[in-house]
Scaffold this active site. Structure first.
Site, PDB file in Angstrom:
ATOM      1  N   ASP A 134       0.857  -1.200   0.000  1.00 22.70           N
ATOM      2  CA  ASP A 134       0.000   0.000   0.000  1.00 22.70           C
ATOM      3  C   ASP A 134       0.890   1.246   0.000  1.00 22.70           C
ATOM      4  O   ASP A 134       0.719   2.160  -0.810  1.00 22.70           O
ATOM      5  CB  ASP A 134      -0.899   0.013   1.246  1.00 22.70           C
ATOM      6  N   GLU A 153       1.537  -6.614  -5.534  1.00 21.57           N
ATOM      7  CA  GLU A 153       1.145  -5.751  -6.638  1.00 21.57           C
ATOM      8  C   GLU A 153       2.351  -5.007  -7.215  1.00 21.57           C
ATOM      9  O   GLU A 153       2.655  -5.101  -8.401  1.00 21.57           O
ATOM     10  CB  GLU A 153       0.103  -4.762  -6.097  1.00 21.57           C
TER      11      GLU A 153
HETATM   12  O1  TRH Z   1       4.548  -6.124   0.407  1.00 23.83           O
HETATM   13  P1  TRH Z   1       3.464  -6.660  -0.448  1.00 23.83           P
HETATM   14  O2  TRH Z   1       3.004  -8.003  -0.126  1.00 23.83           O
HETATM   15  O3  TRH Z   1       2.288  -5.664  -0.394  1.00 23.83           O
HETATM   16  C1  TRH Z   1       0.944  -5.748  -0.586  1.00 23.83           C
HETATM   17  C2  TRH Z   1       0.215  -5.551   0.690  1.00 23.83           C
HETATM   18  O4  TRH Z   1       0.140  -6.775   1.380  1.00 23.83           O
HETATM   19  C3  TRH Z   1      -1.134  -5.018   0.426  1.00 23.83           C
HETATM   20  O5  TRH Z   1      -1.966  -4.989   1.567  1.00 23.83           O
HETATM   21  C4  TRH Z   1      -1.806  -5.755  -0.672  1.00 23.83           C
HETATM   22  O6  TRH Z   1      -2.898  -4.995  -0.946  1.00 23.83           O
HETATM   23  C5  TRH Z   1      -0.912  -5.815  -1.886  1.00 23.83           C
HETATM   24  O7  TRH Z   1       0.342  -6.397  -1.564  1.00 23.83           O
HETATM   25  C6  TRH Z   1      -1.533  -6.554  -3.040  1.00 23.83           C
HETATM   26  O8  TRH Z   1       3.939  -6.664  -1.997  1.00 23.83           O
HETATM   27  P2  TRH Z   1       4.199  -5.523  -3.072  1.00 23.83           P
HETATM   28  O9  TRH Z   1       2.897  -4.988  -3.582  1.00 23.83           O
HETATM   29  O10 TRH Z   1       5.080  -6.110  -4.060  1.00 23.83           O
HETATM   30  O11 TRH Z   1       4.941  -4.357  -2.315  1.00 23.83           O
HETATM   31  C7  TRH Z   1       6.263  -4.415  -1.909  1.00 23.83           C
HETATM   32  C8  TRH Z   1       6.848  -3.016  -1.916  1.00 23.83           C
HETATM   33  O12 TRH Z   1       8.057  -2.994  -1.176  1.00 23.83           O
HETATM   34  C9  TRH Z   1       7.179  -2.525  -3.314  1.00 23.83           C
HETATM   35  O13 TRH Z   1       6.850  -1.144  -3.436  1.00 23.83           O
HETATM   36  C10 TRH Z   1       8.682  -2.676  -3.398  1.00 23.83           C
HETATM   37  C11 TRH Z   1       9.073  -2.402  -1.981  1.00 23.83           C
HETATM   38  N1  TRH Z   1      10.383  -2.948  -1.581  1.00 23.83           N
HETATM   39  C12 TRH Z   1      11.473  -2.092  -1.520  1.00 23.83           C
HETATM   40  O14 TRH Z   1      11.345  -0.901  -1.842  1.00 23.83           O
HETATM   41  N2  TRH Z   1      12.671  -2.570  -1.094  1.00 23.83           N
HETATM   42  C13 TRH Z   1      12.867  -3.882  -0.767  1.00 23.83           C
HETATM   43  O15 TRH Z   1      13.996  -4.276  -0.397  1.00 23.83           O
HETATM   44  C14 TRH Z   1      11.740  -4.760  -0.878  1.00 23.83           C
HETATM   45  C15 TRH Z   1      11.919  -6.218  -0.543  1.00 23.83           C
HETATM   46  C16 TRH Z   1      10.520  -4.266  -1.270  1.00 23.83           C
END
Ligand code: TRH
Length: 384
Positions: free
Chosen positions: A15, A278
């Protein structure tokens, strides 16, 4: 035009991750003033080093970050709300009546947008662009649904993203410098993999496939759920890299949370990325590299419908045998089924898969990005 984005952190990073990308792109690519209200700046600070987790308000150039105290806007919030032309409510977070009343009390009420979760399903086209007047206030909610086709809200993609990626991927020295900066010294021959899955990912077959692979492999493992998934498969990762028992050429490497732009570089520098949710799912597609998607688990297995719908788009033009292999791995790994045969079969077609990922990325990049569509949407629908 001034934007207000409202974000409530439900769980994990997605999010905050999407709201942060959107806010930064509006500022950096389009020169907009943005206020991001977020109820948990600490989550944002985990991957945005310039953000202070404890700050109530913080200015980052034309982007202002405010801690969102949801029940009532205070005097400062009201002052800020008075200047908002576009209010974006992310992922159904619900602005609440006091906030909506403050927005509606303006002489010219702002454009009120409901930014939905990305979905590959066909309903994205049906719902995108619908509007719903507030029953009492002079405000109309307009639904903006990100998706994979021209009749949806599209995907976030910064203006120079793909040029930056191409320069990076074409320059081994840049890759080596990046890896060194995040504490990794890798040989050119080493195969690299990112493992950013959920805790319930089934990793046994993945581990067995890695163990049988002839090439030296480094698997980069971010904190949190990926490590829990590894622990479930019997590998407790501490602060140091660990080799698979009996197979010293496969190393699992713990990484700290990286800044969002570095996370992109990590995906660009890997041969294969296991991603989720996402935002990392979209970024893996922009990396142009083979990936496996672990969608966010939903009630009544709704995430499996999303997965099917995505595969329909993604594999529409894939060679038949490759499409079958990709589909089998995506389906089985997300249903917790046996994948022992699938990894190897698919990896034997990796050159074809790699070429398919580049073509797919190209196909998506021919469409306008989400921010461009959003600005167009606002111009057409709202601010008259
Ligand atoms: O973390 P996610 O599982 O996030 C979500 C939430 O659970 C949310 O509630 C749900 O609605 C959604 O998924 C579908 O996975 P996502 O979407 O890939 O987000 C991860 C974020 O973290 C992304 O913006 C990249 C960031 N990130 C970094 O910036 N640095 C890092 O080292 C890592 C591992 C991730």
């Amino acid at each position: 035009m001034q934007f207000g984005i409202f974000c409530s952190v439900i769980d994990n990073y997605g999010d905050a991750g999407v709201a942060w990308r959107l806010a930064r792109q509006l500022r950096d690519d389009f020169g907009k003033d943005v206020i991001l209200w977020i109820d948990d700046p600490g989550t944002l600070a985990a991957f945005a080093p310039e953000v202070r987790a404890d700050a109530e308000i913080q200015r980052l150039g034309r982007l202002i970050l405010r801690r969102w105290h949801r029940p009532q806007p205070d005097a400062h919030d009201r002052e800020a709300l008075a200047h908002i032309d576009v209010a974006i409510e992310a992922f159904g977070c619900g602005l609440g009546e006091p906030w909506l009343e403050a927005l509606a009390s303006r002489h010219l009420p702002p454009c009120w947008i409901h930014l939905e979760h990305l979905t590959p399903e066909s309903w994205a086209e049906e719902v995108h662009g619908l509007s719903s007047p507030h029953p009492r206030l002079p405000l109309t909610a307009r639904f903006f649904v990100p998706g994979f086709t021209r009749r949806t809200g599209g995907l976030l993609r910064e203006r120079t993203l793909l040029e930056q990626r191409d320069r990076f991927q074409g320059d081994p020295e840049q890759i080596a410098r990046f890896l060194a900066r995040i504490g990794q010294v890798e040989t050119v021959e080493t195969q690299r993999i990112t493992l950013f899955c959920y805790a319930d990912a089934e990793l046994d077959a993945f581990r067995a496939w890695l163990a049988s692979a002839p090439r030296a492999t480094s698997v980069f493992v971010p904190p949190g759920q990926p490590r829990q998934a590894l622990a479930r498969s019997g590998l407790e990762l501490g602060t140091r890299a660990l080799a698979l028992p009996g197979t010293p050429h496969v190393r699992f490497v713990p990484l700290p949370m990286l800044a969002q732009d570095d996370f992109d570089r990590l995906l660009w520098s890997c041969d294969f990325n296991w991603v989720r949710g996402e935002d990392s799912f979209v970024r893996a597609q922009w990396s142009g590299r083979p990936f496996l998607w672990h969608p966010y688990r939903q009630e009544r297995n709704a995430h499996l419908l999303k997965l099917d719908a995505f595969l329909d788009h993604y594999l529409a033009d894939a060679p038949a045998a490759l499409g079958d292999s990709i589909s089998r791995l995506f389906q089985r790994s997300n249903r917790g089924e046996e994948t022992a045969q699938d990894w190897d079969g698919l990896w034997q077609q990796r050159d074809l898969w790699q070429a398919h990922c580049r073509r797919w990325c190209h196909h998506l990049a021919r469409q306008e990005d989400l921010c461009t569509r959003l600005l167009d949407f606002i111009a057409r629908n709202a601010i008259k």
